[in-house]
Design a protein around this motif. Structure first.
Motif, PDB file in Angstrom:
ATOM      1  N   SER A 177      32.643 -52.567 105.740  1.00 25.74           N
ATOM      2  CA  SER A 177      31.534 -51.804 105.240  1.00 25.74           C
ATOM      3  C   SER A 177      30.246 -52.807 104.443  1.00 25.74           C
ATOM      4  N   GLY A 178      29.260 -52.118 104.229  1.00 28.28           N
ATOM      5  CA  GLY A 178      28.144 -52.744 103.625  1.00 28.28           C
ATOM      6  C   GLY A 178      28.607 -53.077 102.048  1.00 28.28           C
ATOM      7  N   THR A 179      29.351 -52.314 101.446  1.00 30.59           N
ATOM      8  CA  THR A 179      29.969 -52.489 100.394  1.00 30.59           C
ATOM      9  C   THR A 179      30.632 -53.768 100.189  1.00 30.59           C
ATOM     10  N   ASN A 189      28.255 -56.830 100.601  1.00 33.54           N
ATOM     11  CA  ASN A 189      27.541 -57.118  99.421  1.00 33.54           C
ATOM     12  C   ASN A 189      28.331 -58.029  98.346  1.00 33.54           C
ATOM     13  N   HIS A 229      22.002 -50.524  95.436  1.00 31.83           N
ATOM     14  CA  HIS A 229      23.021 -50.127  95.918  1.00 31.83           C
ATOM     15  C   HIS A 229      24.192 -50.773  95.174  1.00 31.83           C
ATOM     16  N   GLU A 264      28.332 -48.840  94.231  1.00 31.39           N
ATOM     17  CA  GLU A 264      29.509 -49.894  94.638  1.00 31.39           C
ATOM     18  C   GLU A 264      30.614 -49.767  93.688  1.00 31.39           C
ATOM     19  N   GLU A 285      16.877 -55.559  98.122  1.00 31.57           N
ATOM     20  CA  GLU A 285      17.425 -54.490  98.901  1.00 31.57           C
ATOM     21  C   GLU A 285      16.423 -54.140  99.624  1.00 31.57           C
ATOM     22  N   ASN A 334      17.152 -48.129  99.290  1.00 39.03           N
ATOM     23  CA  ASN A 334      17.731 -46.699  99.517  1.00 39.03           C
ATOM     24  C   ASN A 334      17.345 -45.571  98.411  1.00 39.03           C
ATOM     25  N   ASP A 364      20.505 -57.349 100.680  1.00 40.75           N
ATOM     26  CA  ASP A 364      21.439 -56.239 100.949  1.00 40.75           C
ATOM     27  C   ASP A 364      20.386 -55.477 101.964  1.00 40.75           C
ATOM     28  N   ALA A 388      21.202 -53.359 104.436  1.00 39.70           N
ATOM     29  CA  ALA A 388      21.790 -52.095 105.422  1.00 39.70           C
ATOM     30  C   ALA A 388      20.880 -51.438 106.180  1.00 39.70           C
ATOM     31  N   ARG A 389      19.609 -51.767 105.660  1.00 43.59           N
ATOM     32  CA  ARG A 389      18.421 -51.069 106.667  1.00 43.59           C
ATOM     33  C   ARG A 389      17.382 -52.054 106.900  1.00 43.59           C
ATOM     34  N   CYS A 402      23.718 -53.647 108.232  1.00 44.41           N
ATOM     35  CA  CYS A 402      24.743 -52.473 108.607  1.00 44.41           C
ATOM     36  C   CYS A 402      24.397 -52.217 109.873  1.00 44.41           C
ATOM     37  N   SER A 439      26.347 -49.222 110.833  1.00 46.17           N
ATOM     38  CA  SER A 439      26.865 -47.722 110.702  1.00 46.17           C
ATOM     39  C   SER A 439      25.650 -46.725 109.956  1.00 46.17           C
ATOM     40  N   LYS A 440      24.514 -47.453 109.928  1.00 44.26           N
ATOM     41  CA  LYS A 440      23.533 -46.696 109.444  1.00 44.26           C
ATOM     42  C   LYS A 440      22.690 -46.197 110.432  1.00 44.26           C
ATOM     43  N   SER A 471      29.664 -53.754 109.009  1.00 45.22           N
ATOM     44  CA  SER A 471      28.427 -54.566 108.606  1.00 45.22           C
ATOM     45  C   SER A 471      28.781 -56.138 108.784  1.00 45.22           C
TER      46      SER A 471
HETATM   47  C1  LIG Z   1      21.077 -50.050 100.761  1.00 47.12           C
HETATM   48  C2  LIG Z   1      22.775 -49.956 100.995  1.00 47.12           C
HETATM   49  N1  LIG Z   1      23.578 -51.174 100.973  1.00 47.12           N
HETATM   50  C3  LIG Z   1      24.939 -50.870 101.023  1.00 47.12           C
HETATM   51  C4  LIG Z   1      25.533 -49.645 101.610  1.00 47.12           C
HETATM   52  C5  LIG Z   1      26.791 -49.692 101.686  1.00 47.12           C
HETATM   53  O1  LIG Z   1      27.399 -49.411 102.846  1.00 47.12           O
HETATM   54  P1  LIG Z   1      28.842 -48.755 103.281  1.00 47.12           P
HETATM   55  O2  LIG Z   1      28.584 -47.279 103.207  1.00 47.12           O
HETATM   56  O3  LIG Z   1      29.124 -49.280 104.424  1.00 47.12           O
HETATM   57  O4  LIG Z   1      29.827 -49.417 102.400  1.00 47.12           O
HETATM   58  C6  LIG Z   1      24.690 -48.731 101.627  1.00 47.12           C
HETATM   59  C7  LIG Z   1      25.370 -47.068 102.093  1.00 47.12           C
HETATM   60  O5  LIG Z   1      24.462 -46.298 102.299  1.00 47.12           O
HETATM   61  C8  LIG Z   1      23.185 -48.616 101.486  1.00 47.12           C
HETATM   62  O6  LIG Z   1      22.393 -47.772 101.691  1.00 47.12           O
END
Ligand SMILES: Cc1ncc(COP(=O)(O)O)c(C=O)c1O
Length: 341
Positions: free
Chosen positions: A57-59, A62, A83, A88, A135, A139, A168, A170-171, A196, A198-199, A207
Motif C-alpha cells: 500500500s501507499g500508506t 510512505n 495524507h 495514515e 504530496e 489529495n 508522496d 500516489a498520483r 501507487c 492502485s489509484k 505501491s
Molecule cells: C496522496 C495519498 N498518499 C497515500 C495514500 C495511501 O495509499 P493506500 O490506500 O494504498 O494505503 C493515498 C490513498 O488514497 C493517497 O491519496
C-alpha cells in the motif's frame, strides 16, 4: 452505480486480469519473484532512480520512507492536510516515533519560504528536523499539481539545511500528465518517491518506493519489519506492471471528465466550486444547500456514490470506471438531489 468515491475503486480490466493470471511467480521475500523484480526495475526506470521496492500500500511506502530517514524524537515537515499525516492512522508517531511539523498550505502546496520558517536552529533543546514531505498531486487539496519550479525551490532550502526530501506520489502519474513534467523530472528533486498503482492506474494492489540502492535496501528491511513482505506477489505485481505500461496516458480522459463534472456542478445553486481549480481527477466542492452527508445519501439513492470530506464539503473522483456518459448522468443526479427541498 457510478462510483465517484475514489480512484481506488477501479476493478482490473480483462487484459489486466489475463496478465495477472499468466504471471510468472516466485517467493518475493526470498527475492526470486521475477514479475515483482520486473515491476521494481521498470518503476525505478520510469522514476529515474537506482532501485524500487514493491509494497502492499501507499500508506506502507510512505511510512517506511519516514522510518528510513528518521530516528525516534526527530521531526518531519509536512503540509497540514498531507495524507501521511492526516490519513495514515498516526503512523509517523506510532511507527517512527517522530514529531510532525505542519505547514498550512494553499490547496496542499507550500513555499520554500514556509519551509525556511519551519527550520529549527541546531540546538540540543529542539528535535532534529530530518525530512520534508511533498504530496503531488495533493489529495485533500483537490488533486492539486505542484509546479516543478516550486518543488525545486523547496528542495533547495531542504538541501541547504541537510534535510531529505520525500515525495508522496500516489498520483504522480496524474501530475505528470496534467503538467507535462515527467515523473522522472519531478522525482529528480527527491531522495525517496512513493508511487501507487492502485489509484488512477487501476491496478488492484500495491505501491512502490524508489530511491538510491542504499535507501531501497534499508526500506526492504522495514517493509519486512512492518509485515509487508509478500510471497507469490507476482500475481498482483503483474496487474501493477500492466497498469504502468498501459494506463498512464489515458489519465487525461479522467482529467477531462473531472473538469466536465466540475463545470456542471459549479453552475448549480447550493454548490460552491471554481472549476479552474480542478487540475486532475479530483473534484472537491463546498455544499451550502444542505449538510454534505445528506447530499451524499440522496446521491446514493440515485445510483451515484461520492464521499463527504467534512460537514460541508464533498469529494468526487473520476477514474477508468467512469465514462463521460456517467459524468452526464452524475450531473443530472446532483441537480435532482439539490432541487429537492
Ligand atoms: C496522496 C495519498 N498518499 C497515500 C495514500 C495511501 O495509499 P493506500 O490506500 O494504498 O494505503 C493515498 C490513498 O488514497 C493517497 O491519496
Amino acid at each position: 452505480m457510478i462510483d465517484l468515491r475514489s480512484d481506488t475503486v477501479t476493478r482490473p480490466t480483462p487484459e489486466m486480469r489475463r496478465a495477472m493470471a499468466d504471471a510468472e511467480v516466485g517467493d518475493d521475500v526470498l527475492g526470486d519473484d521475477p514479475t515483482v523484480a520486473a515491476l521494481e526495475r521498470r518503476t525505478a526506470e520510469v522514476l529515474g532512480k537506482e532501485a524500487a521496492v514493491y509494497m502492499p500500500s501507499g500508506t506502507m511506502t510512505n511510512q517506511v520512507a519516514i522510518r528510513v530517514w528518521t530516528e525516534p524524537g526527530d521531526e518531519i515537515i509536512l503540509e497540514a492536510d498531507a495524507h501521511s499525516y492526516f490519513f495514515e492512522s498516526g503512523g509517523p508517531a506510532a511507527l517512527s516515533g517522530v514529531m510532525c511539523r505542519l505547514i498550512a498550505g494553499q490547496r496542499g502546496l507550500f513555499t520554500a519560504d514556509q519551509v525556511r520558517a519551519a527550520l529549527r536552529p541546531a540546538n540540543e533543546h529542539f528535535p532534529r528536523t530530518r525530512l520534508v514531505c511533498v504530496e503531488n498531486t495533493h489529495n485533500r487539496g483537490g488533486g492539486t499539481v505542484w509546479p516543478v519550479r516550486q518543488i525545486a525551490d523547496v528542495a533547495a532550502v531542504a538541501r541547504q539545511a541537510g534535510l531529505k526530501m520525500h515525495l508522496d506520489g500516489a498520483r504522480l502519474w496524474n501530475a505528470a500528465v496534467a503538467s507535462g513534467t515527467s515523473e522522472a523530472e519531478y522525482a529528480g528533486h527527491f531522495d525517496s518517491v512513493s508511487v501507487c498503482f492502485s489509484k488512477g492506474l487501476g491496478a488492484p494492489v500495491g505501491s512502490a518506493l524508489a530511491g538510491s540502492a542504499e535507501f531501497v535496501a534499508r526500506a526492504r528491511r522495514f517493509r519486512k519489519m512492518f509485515g509487508g513482505g509478500m510471497r507469490q506477489a507476482g500475481i498482483v505485481a503483474a496487474g501493477a506492471l500492466y497498469a504502468l505500461e498501459h494506463h498512464r496516458e489515458r489519465l487525461a480522459e479522467d482529467h477531462a471528465n473531472a473538469r466536465r463534472l466540475a463545470e456542471g456542478l459549479a453552475a448549480m445553486p447550493g454548490i460552491q466550486l471554481d472549476p479552474a481549480t480542478v487540475e486532475t481527477n479530483i473534484v472537491v466542492f463546498a455544499v451550502t444547500a444542505m449538510p454534505a452527508s445528506r447530499l451524499v445519501e440522496r446521491l446514493q439513492e440515485r445510483g451515484v456514490l461520492a464521499l463527504p470530506l467534512d460537514a460541508a464539503s464533498v469529494r468526487a473522483v473520476t477514474h477508468l470506471g467512469v465514462s463521460s456518459d456517467d459524468v452526464d448522468a452524475a450531473i443530472e443526479a446532483f441537480a435532482a438531489c439539490l432541487a429537492r427541498p
